[in-house]
Design a protein around this motif. Structure first.
Motif, PDB file in Angstrom:
ATOM      1  N   GLN A 302       0.866  -1.181   0.000  1.00 43.66           N
ATOM      2  CA  GLN A 302       0.000   0.000   0.000  1.00 43.66           C
ATOM      3  C   GLN A 302       0.909   1.239   0.000  1.00 43.66           C
ATOM      4  OE1 GLN A 302      -3.069  -0.153   3.000  1.00 43.66           O
ATOM      5  NE2 GLN A 302      -3.514  -2.320   2.619  1.00 43.66           N
ATOM      6  N   TRP A 303       1.454   1.545  -1.175  1.00 42.86           N
ATOM      7  CA  TRP A 303       2.543   2.530  -1.289  1.00 42.86           C
ATOM      8  C   TRP A 303       2.092   3.953  -0.969  1.00 42.86           C
ATOM      9  CZ3 TRP A 303       6.378  -0.387  -0.955  1.00 42.86           C
ATOM     10  CH2 TRP A 303       6.439  -1.606  -1.639  1.00 42.86           C
ATOM     11  N   GLU A 304       0.897   4.328  -1.396  1.00 42.27           N
ATOM     12  CA  GLU A 304       0.439   5.701  -1.135  1.00 42.27           C
ATOM     13  C   GLU A 304       0.268   5.944   0.364  1.00 42.27           C
ATOM     14  OE1 GLU A 304      -0.285   9.479  -1.809  1.00 42.27           O
ATOM     15  OE2 GLU A 304       0.128   8.071  -3.455  1.00 42.27           O
ATOM     16  N   TYR A 340       8.071   6.268  -1.977  1.00 39.80           N
ATOM     17  CA  TYR A 340       7.951   7.529  -2.713  1.00 39.80           C
ATOM     18  C   TYR A 340       7.960   7.289  -4.226  1.00 39.80           C
ATOM     19  CZ  TYR A 340       8.628  10.270   1.555  1.00 39.80           C
ATOM     20  OH  TYR A 340       8.478  10.850   2.779  1.00 39.80           O
ATOM     21  N   LYS A 342       7.118   4.419  -5.844  1.00 37.33           N
ATOM     22  CA  LYS A 342       5.911   3.700  -6.255  1.00 37.33           C
ATOM     23  C   LYS A 342       4.671   4.601  -6.243  1.00 37.33           C
ATOM     24  CE  LYS A 342       7.468  -0.623  -6.700  1.00 37.33           C
ATOM     25  NZ  LYS A 342       7.285  -1.428  -7.924  1.00 37.33           N
ATOM     26  N   SER A 343       4.653   5.600  -5.331  1.00 34.97           N
ATOM     27  CA  SER A 343       3.476   6.466  -5.230  1.00 34.97           C
ATOM     28  C   SER A 343       3.612   7.731  -6.082  1.00 34.97           C
ATOM     29  CB  SER A 343       3.233   6.844  -3.770  1.00 34.97           C
ATOM     30  OG  SER A 343       4.355   7.517  -3.235  1.00 34.97           O
TER      31      SER A 343
END
Length: 678
Positions: A302-304, A340, A342-343
């Protein structure tokens, strides 16, 4: 002087020697600590440790200097204090010193078990799983002889330590047996004597068992341990002596592991409920709770959410003042950078990449100092053992000589003197020869250490250069994009965005290589869980490598239709290793051609990937040397010197191998083999 007078003189010397030896023995026996003094001393030191750690260190130094505290106990206390200060590497050194003799075991067996458990835990977190297993196994072999309740208690804890490291090494069946035996033992202790300490230890060990399975991505097996964890934690929480904060911490922590297990096993609704229960607790707002929260978000990808939580977690970690190390880079900074990227938070990713670069030199300096201190312990221990052995040999020889002279010297004194001279001359010659051999070994060890230090220094400088180059590009383009009066065409913006993406990927690749290097010495077998064709592996490797982007190289792939078959392997790891070989060919071929040829060795039951280039070539005598970490055949070429090392490590853990074909003369040819198993 006649023989009679000579004999009288020697007899007199023998008597004086016997008296002197007796006096020395008596004097040595007076150096001891009464049991009552030891207990009172422990209580006083522990009381100061609870109040002020710095003052405790000063007290321990003072007591040891005045010979009021034995060295092994002083090192135990120093290890305990530094562990409480979060200085695990320093604690490791002092715990190792405390265990160099059997004094701690003979005086306080429980302290010996405790130090072994602490040291095993530190080595596990550090990544030295072999060292952790060795430490815990040695202590377990001792505690098995202790049939008391304390012995059963520590045998279960040490079995858990062994199992946890075995999980990290890939020995899952052995770990499961040790976990089950440890859990059953602690459950019996908790049922027969339900004190808070027994219930707490049972809950902690059960929680760690689930953590061991989730950290190695054995989610189905972790799910089977959830009922046992619920049983132990519920009984602990119901204890009247259990602090409310402790009960909430373990219940909340179990919910994070439940959420992760349920996410990975396809139970989305249950995962969401467990996650909501966790974030609804006060524990989730604490420092330890934030760390567990971030670990869950990372493993759940869950990157964000992880990117939003990262500033808080980073602030907590920095407040702990953890020493910089590859473990710190892998456990904290690298996940931040990944979150950072990935999002899509490019500015934060750039800042985090700069922190990683600035940390590299500090990491190298700190670990070099730690390695030097650990080497000093080894030399110190060897020197003490040597001195003890020499003293024992000397005392034994002197006693035997004195008794022998006292009984027989009147008749055979001249013969004894002659024999003693011959024996001493022979011993001296043997010791001189042994000393020469040890000096030779020490010279060779120093040379290897200096070479290793030089290669590591070159590696750190190369990594710093490799990362700063794309950072400069990113910094320049970021300034252009953020300039208030910047007027750019769509084509220019597209070009800038492509360059930013390329250099961000380059930084990520370097970080991945560093992480792969930290895992390189692992002996665990990579799980071959994919069914993929031989040509698909090659296609994935070519796509992820730099070979087709290199305009100065003509590249082609050759294979017959008969080799395009399905094999049972790990698709990502196999293509990753092959991509590293292709990158190597692209780097060392300034102009010319490169080829990837796929064949099947039916006799060996192996798929063979041969990567050939027309580059600078490699001398046959360097065929094995080039696979050593940080080694570079030509320092004028860019690179870190770890690509071939990592590639071979990956393939060998897949059941294959990589070697240099020394018969190839047109440049260099590396051969990679994978088991041909459908």
């Amino acid at each position: 002087m006649n023989l009679r007078k000579l004999a009288y003189i020697i007899v007199g010397i023998g008597i004086v020697s016997i008296i002197g030896l007796t006096a020395c023995t008596s004097r040595n026996k007076t150096v001891s600590f009464e049991k009552e003094d030891v207990v009172a001393q422990d209580s006083a030191i522990q009381e100061i440790i609870y109040k002020d750690l710095d003052s405790a260190l000063l007290l321990i130094d003072s007591l040891e200097n005045r010979h009021l505290l034995p060295e092994h106990k002083a090192n135990y206390y120093r290890g305990q204090i530094h562990y409480k200060l979060g200085q695990e590497l320093t604690a490791e050194l002092y715990y190792k010193r405390a265990l160099t003799s059997n004094n701690l075991l003979e005086e306080r067996p429980a302290l010996y078990y405790f130090v072994s458990d602490q040291l095993s835990t530190i080595l596990t977190v550090k990544g030295d799983q072999d060292g952790a297993v060795k430490t815990a196994t040695e202590a377990y072999s001792v505690v098995q002889k202790d049939t008391t309740q304390i012995g059963h208690y520590w045998s279960a804890i040490l079995l858990h330590d062994i199992g946890y490291s075995q999980m990290q090494l890939g020995y899952y069946q052995e770990a499961k047996k040790n976990f089950t035996l440890a859990w059953n033992t602690l459950k019996q202790l908790a049922n027969s004597d339900p004190t808070f300490d027994n219930l707490y230890t049972w809950s902690r060990i059960t929680y760690n068992i689930i953590d061991a399975y989730t950290s190695t991505e054995q989610f189905k097996e972790a799910e089977q341990w959830i009922p046992q964890a619920e049983e132990a934690i519920s009984l602990m929480s119901a204890s009247p002596d259990c602090p409310a904060a402790t009960a909430e911490e373990y219940t909340a922590g179990l919910n994070t592991h439940k959420a992760l297990v349920y996410v990975k096993t396809g139970r989305s609704k249950d995962a969401h409920q467990a996650y909501q229960r966790f974030i609804g607790t006060n524990y989730s707002k604490t420092s330890a709770g934030l760390i567990e929260h971030s670990e869950y978000l990372e493993l759940a990808e869950q990157w964000e959410e992880l990117a939003k939580l990262t500033p808080k977690v980073d602030s907590v970690v920095q407040s702990w003042e953890i020493p910089l190390s590859l473990y710190y880079l892998k456990s904290y900074l690298s996940p931040y950078l990944k979150a950072y990227i990935k999002s899509g938070h490019k500015e934060q990713a750039l800042e985090m990449a700069e922190r990683i670069v600035n940390s590299v030199d500090s990491i190298y300096t700190y670990e070099r100092q730690h390695n030097a201190a650990e080497l000093a312990i080894m030399y110190e221990t060897q020197e003490k053992e040597k001195q003890i052995a020499e003293q024992q040999t000397m005392l034994k020889s002197q006693r035997s000589l004195a008794v022998f002279i006292g009984i027989l010297l009147a008749l055979i004194s001249f013969i004894i003197i002659t024999l003693l001279r011959l024996r001493n001359a022979k011993q001296l010659a043997e010791k001189n020869q042994e000393l020469e051999q040890k000096n030779k070994q020490l010279t060779q060890a120093n040379a290897r250490a200096e070479e290793s230090s030089r290669m590591k220094t070159d590696f750190i400088q190369q990594i710093s250069h490799e990362i700063r180059t794309p950072l400069n590009v990113l910094s320049g383009f970021t300034q252009i994009l953020t300039a208030p009066n910047a007027e750019l065409t769509d084509e220019e913006r597209k070009d800038i965005n492509e360059r930013i993406t390329q250099n961000t990927n380059r930084i990520t690749e370097l970080v991945n290589k560093m992480l792969e290097l930290s895992d390189m010495h692992s002996k665990s077998v990579i799980e071959r869980c994919d069914q993929v064709t031989t040509v698909q592996i090659a296609a994935q490797a070519v796509e992820s490598s730099d070979i087709q982007k290199a305009k100065h190289i003509s590249f082609n792939i050759e294979f017959d239709d008969s080799v395009d078959k399905i094999i049972h392997t790990n698709s990502y790891s196999a293509s990753r290793a092959l991509a590293l070989l292709l990158n190597n060919a692209a780097k060392f071929t300034k102009e010319g051609s490169a080829e990837l040829r796929i064949t099947i060795d039916k006799q060996a039951k192996m798929v063979v990937y041969a990567v050939s280039d027309t580059g600078i070539g490699i001398p046959p005598h360097e065929a094995e040397h080039i696979f050593e970490e940080f080694f570079q055949l030509d320092n004028y070429y860019e690179g870190t010197g770890i690509g071939l090392t990592v590639a071979r490590s990956i393939v060998r853990r897949l059941g294959g191998d990589i070697y240099l074909d020394t018969s190839y003369q047109g440049g260099a040819r590396f051969v990679m083999t994978l088991p041909d198993e459908e």
